[in-house]
Design an enzyme around this catalytic site. Structure first.
Site, short mmCIF file in Angstrom:
data_model
loop_
_atom_site.label_atom_id
_atom_site.label_comp_id
_atom_site.label_asym_id
_atom_site.label_seq_id
_atom_site.Cartn_x
_atom_site.Cartn_y
_atom_site.Cartn_z
N CYS A 174 0.75 -1.35 0.15
CA CYS A 174 0.09 0.18 0.13
C CYS A 174 0.87 1.29 -0.06
O CYS A 174 0.35 2.42 -0.06
CB CYS A 174 -0.89 -0.05 1.09
SG CYS A 174 -1.74 -1.56 1.18
N HIS A 312 -2.86 8.14 6.14
CA HIS A 312 -3.03 6.88 5.30
C HIS A 312 -4.30 6.04 6.00
O HIS A 312 -4.93 5.35 5.29
CB HIS A 312 -1.72 5.93 5.68
CG HIS A 312 -1.85 4.64 5.05
ND1 HIS A 312 -1.78 4.54 3.53
CD2 HIS A 312 -2.12 3.31 5.63
CE1 HIS A 312 -1.97 3.29 3.31
NE2 HIS A 312 -2.16 2.71 4.52
N GLU A 323 -1.04 4.96 13.58
CA GLU A 323 -0.69 6.30 12.78
C GLU A 323 -1.34 7.48 13.55
O GLU A 323 -0.36 8.50 13.65
CB GLU A 323 -1.57 6.35 11.57
CG GLU A 323 -1.32 7.43 10.76
CD GLU A 323 -2.01 7.92 9.29
OE1 GLU A 323 -1.52 8.61 8.40
OE2 GLU A 323 -2.57 6.72 8.93
N LYS A 344 -9.94 8.09 3.10
CA LYS A 344 -10.59 6.71 2.80
C LYS A 344 -11.90 6.48 3.19
O LYS A 344 -12.41 5.30 2.91
CB LYS A 344 -9.48 5.65 3.08
CG LYS A 344 -8.21 5.82 2.43
CD LYS A 344 -7.30 4.70 2.99
CE LYS A 344 -5.94 4.74 2.26
NZ LYS A 344 -5.05 5.73 2.64
N HIS A 349 -9.96 1.90 0.36
CA HIS A 349 -8.58 1.75 0.46
C HIS A 349 -8.13 0.88 -1.02
O HIS A 349 -8.35 -0.26 -1.15
CB HIS A 349 -8.09 0.95 1.68
CG HIS A 349 -6.60 0.70 1.55
ND1 HIS A 349 -5.64 1.66 0.73
CD2 HIS A 349 -5.91 -0.16 2.28
CE1 HIS A 349 -4.62 1.27 1.11
NE2 HIS A 349 -4.78 0.21 1.95
N PHE A 408 2.57 -3.22 3.93
CA PHE A 408 3.18 -4.43 4.65
C PHE A 408 4.67 -4.28 4.82
O PHE A 408 5.52 -3.81 4.20
CB PHE A 408 2.87 -5.73 3.86
CG PHE A 408 1.46 -5.97 3.66
CD1 PHE A 408 0.66 -5.86 4.75
CD2 PHE A 408 0.89 -6.73 2.55
CE1 PHE A 408 -0.70 -6.46 4.79
CE2 PHE A 408 -0.57 -7.04 2.54
CZ PHE A 408 -1.17 -6.91 3.68
#
Length: 421
Positions: A174, A312, A323, A344, A349, A408
């Protein structure tokens, strides 16, 4: 690094719109692009919602059956080697070139490069391998490899537009398109390229989205209007999405000589890994905090200079908390309180597309003078204490914006964009 880089073109195929004006309107209005969907004809699946792409039909593995909006130059020879998300990418790139005032002949002298990001097409890869197995390996689709593997965007777009500058692809889940954008910035600042096309794309089908259900990363909510809830205490997973975005980054002098439109200047970026877990962010957000601090240092700015952060935050329990803590450590602890939102809640996403898509949103916010609010945020997680999370869109004109991405393996990237002065 003596060269400055600005954004001169944007193209969007997203769940909230298939062109810049529609995307801008829906961002301002906090109008989501999610829809109910039934994957694999199975109503019993717990995944009920996705960020769908309207006015396209790419459900067939054969390009001959695809449907798309009119007005795009889509020759047969390019369509036959594209995956579904490659069709989105081609349309988004055509938009961006028109937006930037560039013609195809402007791209072929070696001063323009292209960086792409996608996970490839699991849908087509499965289809082609199933055909191969069915005939015991005796024949296969000659376009099967280039239309399905990671790198398919680079292969197809670079050939179609006759790109002779730097071409490459990025695979960091991502954070992929965020890496692409950061490296494109470095190429321009170092004088290696005059402009870079940065393209991210993903498919919104069962093969690209459902595997995340096995990781318990997807929401089980079935209301498209409220399923994606970044930073909210009741969030329980992300909503998968697809689409494509092309962002054109250009050396400032070149852009000014051409009289090109300028959305914003990209003034810095930073990256840092968590070194923690193959799939889950560091619980304290240490890697993302490092990436933000490195990006600010690269831009020669401090936390107090930032007006808005596009987070994010995907609406997962662990990721959003990580986050939020990183944002608190970088900003709140320094006495800074930028507005923060995750778009998002509107788009879902879109995986490796997220970074360049949201950089495009940041460019729109800078040029149009607004800060998108947090859709569906009613009860912020306790980890968000001290963060300024507007619930509605603000008609404030930010001057400096941060854009965060995480992937990831704890791969974290942050960009800094600024209104051109």
């Amino acid at each position: 690094m003596t060269h400055r880089a600005v954004i001169t073109g944007l193209g969007f195929i997203t769940s909230i719109g298939n062109d810049r004006p529609t995307v801008t309107t829906n961002l301002r209005a906090l109008r989501p692009g999610l829809a109910r969907i039934e994957f694999m004809g199975n109503p019993d699946l717990p995944v009920k919602v996705a960020g769908t792409i309207k006015d396209f039909d790419v459900a067939s593995p054969s390009w001959r059956d695809w449907r798309h909006p009119s007005g795009y130059n889509l020759p047969r020879e390019i369509l036959r080697s594209l995956p579904p998300h490659g069709l989105y990418a081609l349309c988004a790139t055509d938009q961006a070139l028109v937006d930037a005032g560039l013609s195809p002949t402007d791209l072929t002298d070696g001063t323009t490069g292209l960086y792409g990001a996608s996970a490839g097409s699991a849908f087509l890869l499965h289809h082609h391998l199933a055909q191969l197995h069915a005939v015991r390996g005796e024949r296969g689709n000659p376009m099967g490899v280039v239309s399905s593997i990671a790198g398919t965007l680079n292969f197809n777009l670079a050939a179609h537009y006759h790109i002779r500058g730097a071409v490459g692809g990025f695979a960091a889940a991502c954070a992929s398109s965020s890496h692409a954008l950061g490296c494109a910035l470095d190429d321009i600042r170092l004088g290696r390229q005059t402009r870079m096309l940065v393209v991210g794309a993903e498919e919104a089908n069962a093969e690209s989205i459902l595997p995340f259900a096995a990781m318990r990363a997807l929401t089980s909510r079935d209301d498209p209007l409220t399923a994606s809830r970044p930073f909210d205490r009741t969030r329980n997973g992300f909503v998968g999405a697809g689409g494509a975005v092309c962002l054109i980054l250009e050396e400032l002098g070149s852009a000014r000589r051409r009289g090109a439109p300028i959305y914003a200047e990209l003034v810095g970026w930073g990256q840092a890994a968590d070194g923690h877990n193959v799939a889950v962010s560091h619980p304290e957000g240490t890697g993302l905090a490092d990436a933000m601090q490195r990006a600010l240092a690269d831009a020669a700015l401090g936390p107090a200079d930032v007006d808005y952060v596009n987070a994010h935050a995907t609406s997962t329990v662990a990721g959003d908390r990580s986050e939020a803590l990183a944002l608190g450590n970088v900003f709140t602890a320094a006495g800074a309180h930028p507005r923060i939102s995750s778009t998002k809640g509107l788009t879902g996403h879109p995986l490796s597309l997220a970074g360049v898509m949201e950089a495009g949103f940041c460019a729109l916010a800078l040029r149009e003078g607004f800060i998108p609010g947090n859709a569906n945020l009613t009860d912020p997680d306790e980890a968000c204490a001290g963060l300024d999370l507007p619930r509605t869109t603000l008609d404030d004109s930010p001057d400096v914006v941060l854009n965060n991405s995480s992937g990831f393996g704890g791969s974290n990237v942050c960009h800094v964009l600024r209104r051109l002065t």
